[in-house]
Design an enzyme around this catalytic site. Sequence first.
Site, short mmCIF file in Angstrom:
data_model
loop_
_atom_site.label_atom_id
_atom_site.label_comp_id
_atom_site.label_asym_id
_atom_site.label_seq_id
_atom_site.Cartn_x
_atom_site.Cartn_y
_atom_site.Cartn_z
N GLY A 1 0.81 -1.21 0.00
CA GLY A 1 0.00 0.00 0.00
C GLY A 1 0.84 1.26 0.00
O GLY A 1 0.53 2.23 -0.71
N GLU A 2 1.91 1.25 0.78
CA GLU A 2 2.77 2.43 0.86
C GLU A 2 3.54 2.65 -0.44
O GLU A 2 3.75 3.79 -0.86
CB GLU A 2 3.76 2.27 2.03
N VAL A 3 3.95 1.57 -1.09
CA VAL A 3 4.64 1.70 -2.38
C VAL A 3 3.72 2.33 -3.41
O VAL A 3 4.11 3.25 -4.15
CB VAL A 3 5.16 0.32 -2.86
#
EC number: 2.4.99.12
Length: 412
Positions: free
Chosen positions: A59-61
Amino acid sequence: MKFFLYNFILILLLPLIISRLIIRSLKDRDYIKNISNRFGIYENETESNPVWFHAVSLGEVISSETLIKKILIDNKVVLSVSTPTGYRQAEKIFGNSLQIVYAPWDIYFFVNNFLKKFNPKALIIFETEIWPSMIKASSAKKIPIFLTNARLSQESNSKYSNIKFFVKEVVELFTLVLAQTNKHYDRFVSLGIDKDKIKIVGSIKFDKDNKIEKKESSVRDPNLIIATSTHSGEEEIISKVFKKLAFIDKSLKFILVPRHPERADSIGTIFKNEGTDCMILEDIPSSFDSNKILILKGIGFLDKLYKSASLAFVGGSMLKDYGGHNVIEASANGCPFIVGPYMKNFEDVISLFLEEEACIQIENSDELYDSCKKLIFDEELRQNMVDNAYKVVENNRGSMEKQYNYLKEYLN
């Protein structure tokens, strides 16, 4: 002394940490890929003085994509991740435009090995990762440290507050904290960060490259319902709801995309044990039979699915262990969506959608069934939700530029 004890405890736990990684690799071999990275050992040829950008997982990527690409215009970047799904997604997005590695475990000399190898000119941490050794070792080398798109849930704030005597010494080393909202600003201040170091910038997740897909301009399957980013414990609920929906409308089709693809086979077993007809595939088929559930084993499907489906349930939200997942991708692709009661990781974002009647939040499986049924037979409601979601997304764009403008003063 506090940092010594922290590192000493992690060293004692290292056999358990390694064992856990090996157990996870039984389902996903990539967990032990480049395992030497976890000890701060890297074989890569390195660029001189890159920006170290840390995005922990999938999700952060995805969410940090626009910011990283902006930074890449004038800087070299080494991107560290902690999970195979994050690693694979980073490879898909960035290819050879930057270096991708696994982050070292948060033991001081592992982190120090990383710093000696790459000699970064700045450390940018995305969202909520507060790793004491990573921050302490970087600060000791006079490396500026930024927490971008920063958020701190009430639960995390309470936990950190219990060890504030330790956490304060870590967070006060941040050069700059780019917080999403006033609420997060207040929580970071309560941990001991100087107010002058915190800027309120909104959420970068509204700035994903795609524009919202209007219903009339996209090809949607009116019979397709999807459940995305699901976790253990949610699939049993979804299976029962899908079966009940299939009973009232024989033309419906269902696709489930688990958050962790390596769980696909075990989910298939759950469904089959409950008498649910399902099939596991590694790509989206061009067509498939009605009243059948497809389980997709892989990543990178959501954008296309949100453009195609008439309705989505966004997982990680039915059980309190997870705290929800990003709903902006669904809204930006014009797909009406439902979430469960536990959205602590996106509390401010989901509030914006609820205030504009741009989504439905349910409390339990019965409400999930009732809401799905209502949306299936009410096209006007679905379109109103899409239109309202469009307004929310458009009204909250611009955070990426704000964050980059703060960062570039230090990077360039």
